[in-house]
Design an enzyme around this catalytic site. Structure first.
Site, PDB file in Angstrom:
ATOM      1  N   LEU A  21       0.428   3.619  -2.199  1.00 31.64           N
ATOM      2  CA  LEU A  21       0.807   3.391  -3.594  1.00 31.64           C
ATOM      3  C   LEU A  21       1.389   4.639  -4.265  1.00 31.64           C
ATOM      4  CD1 LEU A  21      -2.356   1.321  -4.591  1.00 31.64           C
ATOM      5  CD2 LEU A  21      -0.133   0.476  -3.813  1.00 31.64           C
ATOM      6  N   HIS A  22       2.329   4.384  -5.155  1.00 31.92           N
ATOM      7  CA  HIS A  22       2.917   5.448  -5.971  1.00 31.92           C
ATOM      8  C   HIS A  22       3.018   4.950  -7.410  1.00 31.92           C
ATOM      9  CE1 HIS A  22       6.485   2.981  -5.671  1.00 31.92           C
ATOM     10  NE2 HIS A  22       6.472   3.077  -4.340  1.00 31.92           N
ATOM     11  N   HIS A  27       4.164   1.345  -8.123  1.00 33.07           N
ATOM     12  CA  HIS A  27       3.131   0.307  -7.980  1.00 33.07           C
ATOM     13  C   HIS A  27       2.170   0.340  -9.177  1.00 33.07           C
ATOM     14  CE1 HIS A  27       3.948   1.223  -3.542  1.00 33.07           C
ATOM     15  NE2 HIS A  27       4.210  -0.056  -3.616  1.00 33.07           N
ATOM     16  N   LYS A  69      12.889  -2.926  -8.661  1.00 28.46           N
ATOM     17  CA  LYS A  69      13.383  -2.049  -7.599  1.00 28.46           C
ATOM     18  C   LYS A  69      13.823  -2.885  -6.390  1.00 28.46           C
ATOM     19  CE  LYS A  69      13.157   1.293  -4.329  1.00 28.46           C
ATOM     20  NZ  LYS A  69      12.312   0.774  -3.303  1.00 28.46           N
ATOM     21  N   GLY A 104       0.801  -1.218   0.000  1.00 29.09           N
ATOM     22  CA  GLY A 104       0.000   0.000   0.000  1.00 29.09           C
ATOM     23  C   GLY A 104       0.831   1.263   0.000  1.00 29.09           C
ATOM     24  N   GLY A 150       8.399  -5.668  -8.764  1.00 30.18           N
ATOM     25  CA  GLY A 150       9.279  -4.619  -9.273  1.00 30.18           C
ATOM     26  C   GLY A 150      10.742  -5.024  -9.195  1.00 30.18           C
ATOM     27  N   SER A 158       9.547   5.162  -3.797  1.00 29.04           N
ATOM     28  CA  SER A 158       9.385   4.254  -2.665  1.00 29.04           C
ATOM     29  C   SER A 158       8.401   4.880  -1.687  1.00 29.04           C
ATOM     30  CB  SER A 158      10.736   4.064  -1.972  1.00 29.04           C
ATOM     31  OG  SER A 158      10.551   3.522  -0.684  1.00 29.04           O
TER      32      SER A 158
HETATM   33  P1  AMP Z   1       5.958  -2.558  -1.627  1.00 30.48           P
HETATM   34  O1  AMP Z   1       4.605  -1.932  -1.480  1.00 30.48           O
HETATM   35  O2  AMP Z   1       7.098  -1.648  -1.296  1.00 30.48           O
HETATM   36  O3  AMP Z   1       6.051  -3.906  -0.953  1.00 30.48           O
HETATM   37  O4  AMP Z   1       6.134  -2.874  -3.177  1.00 30.48           O
HETATM   38  C1  AMP Z   1       5.196  -3.627  -3.862  1.00 30.48           C
HETATM   39  C2  AMP Z   1       5.727  -3.930  -5.237  1.00 30.48           C
HETATM   40  O5  AMP Z   1       5.981  -2.718  -5.932  1.00 30.48           O
HETATM   41  C3  AMP Z   1       7.049  -4.708  -5.209  1.00 30.48           C
HETATM   42  O6  AMP Z   1       7.037  -5.692  -6.238  1.00 30.48           O
HETATM   43  C4  AMP Z   1       8.062  -3.627  -5.484  1.00 30.48           C
HETATM   44  O7  AMP Z   1       9.237  -4.113  -6.102  1.00 30.48           O
HETATM   45  C5  AMP Z   1       7.295  -2.738  -6.433  1.00 30.48           C
HETATM   46  N1  AMP Z   1       7.863  -1.387  -6.462  1.00 30.48           N
HETATM   47  C6  AMP Z   1       8.113  -0.584  -5.396  1.00 30.48           C
HETATM   48  N2  AMP Z   1       8.682   0.570  -5.803  1.00 30.48           N
HETATM   49  C7  AMP Z   1       8.815   0.487  -7.155  1.00 30.48           C
HETATM   50  C8  AMP Z   1       9.340   1.351  -8.166  1.00 30.48           C
HETATM   51  N3  AMP Z   1       9.851   2.537  -7.872  1.00 30.48           N
HETATM   52  N4  AMP Z   1       9.291   0.920  -9.452  1.00 30.48           N
HETATM   53  C9  AMP Z   1       8.779  -0.282  -9.774  1.00 30.48           C
HETATM   54  N5  AMP Z   1       8.258  -1.139  -8.869  1.00 30.48           N
HETATM   55  C10 AMP Z   1       8.278  -0.762  -7.573  1.00 30.48           C
END
Ligand code: AMP
Length: 284
Positions: free
Chosen positions: A36-37, A40, A152, A34, A150, A188
């Protein structure tokens, strides 16, 4: 805007997935924590091209946070997240609470033997055990055909791919490119922790990666020289504390000394309160 199903129970999401599979739909899962940006959202757009039923999970997974990490303060804003996913044409959002996922007396974990012993795994001992476990559970609960992660979080992506092979999940894993702010900072949810000054320091992560590729192109092959240069660059910015900078094999994550083939450069740096990571494929 399309109608979106918001589901918080296991029985409902499992029944829904069974229904979708009977209808011949290809289910794509995008797991998130969550807040989200655009990063995501890019996974959701990528996911749309791999199936016709897009499910996003939003779950801040306690099992992947160690003591003293930011589980309690991790940013959350479900209403805003739901507005964003509606605009992306997501079909269903799965937002379980912790008890729904872990129930009582939870005791079965998924742990990999080697891949977590590198990069982030060294300073976050429970992190990948928590991630592999929750992702395996989400795979069993949502039953997707495709899951998008991602690049990332590169080590996470490699670990999920390995787990899918090792445990024979019938799921295609897609790795989607890192989305960056216009100045290069990898997006992030934790960037919200940065003060304006730290936001400037945070740029040193991606600048070090770009500079590493330039060094490689100028003929440098010694990984230590590239790591030293990145170390100096990052340390020259206030409020930075390097966790690791590594140049490694893209599949095994084992350190590479001489760069004679494509490698992954990955780093983790605490900038103020925010522990930030970034990585890039370096090609000689
Ligand atoms: P998180 O909410 O941080 O657990 O991330 C959820 C998913 O979004 C994971 O697969 C991350 O690798 C991906 N993600 C997070 N930040 C980025 C980004 N800047 N670019 C691409 N994917 C991302």
């Amino acid at each position: 805007m399309n109608v979106i199903e918001i589901i918080s129970t296991l029985t409902e999401i499992q029944a829904r997935s069974d229904r979708m599979r009977r209808q011949g739909k290809t289910i794509v899962l995008v797991p998130t924590m969550g807040f989200l940006h655009e990063g995501h959202l890019s996974l959701m757009r990528e996911g749309k091209s791999h199936g016709n039923d897009l499910v996003v999970s939003i779950f801040v997974n306690p099992a992947q946070f160690g003591p003293g990490e930011d589980l309690e303060t991790y940013p959350r804003d479900l209403d805003r997240d739901l507005d964003l996913v509606r605009k992306e044409g997501v079909d269903a959002v799965f937002v379980p609470d912790v008890h729904e996922i872990y129930g009582d007396r939870f005791q079965t974990y998924v742990e990999l033997e080697k891949l977590p012993n590198h990069l982030c795994g060294n300073s976050r001992p429970v992190f990948f055990k928590g991630i592999a476990t929750v992702v395996a559970k989400l795979f069993n609960i949502v039953k997707p055909h495709v899951a998008v992660f991602g690049q990332k979080d590169y080590q996470q992506l490699v670990i999920i791919r390995q787990m899918v092979r090792d445990l024979n999940f019938d799921i295609t894993v897609i790795g989607s490119p890192t989305v960056r702010e216009p100045d290069g900072l990898a997006m992030s949810s934790r960037n919200t922790y940065l003060t304006p000054g730290q936001r400037v320091s945070a740029l040193s992560l991606c600048q070090s990666l770009i500079n590493a590729q330039a060094l490689l192109e100028s003929g440098v092959r010694d990984a230590a020289e590239i790591i030293d240069s990145a170390t100096d660059r990052i340390r020259s910015h206030p409020d930075t504390e390097i966790d690791y900078i590594a140049v490694c094999d893209p599949e095994t994550l084992v350190d590479v000394k001489t760069i004679d083939r494509p490698v992954r450069m990955a780093l983790a740096v605490k900038v103020g309160k925010a522990r930030l990571i970034d990585n890039m494929l370096l090609k000689p």
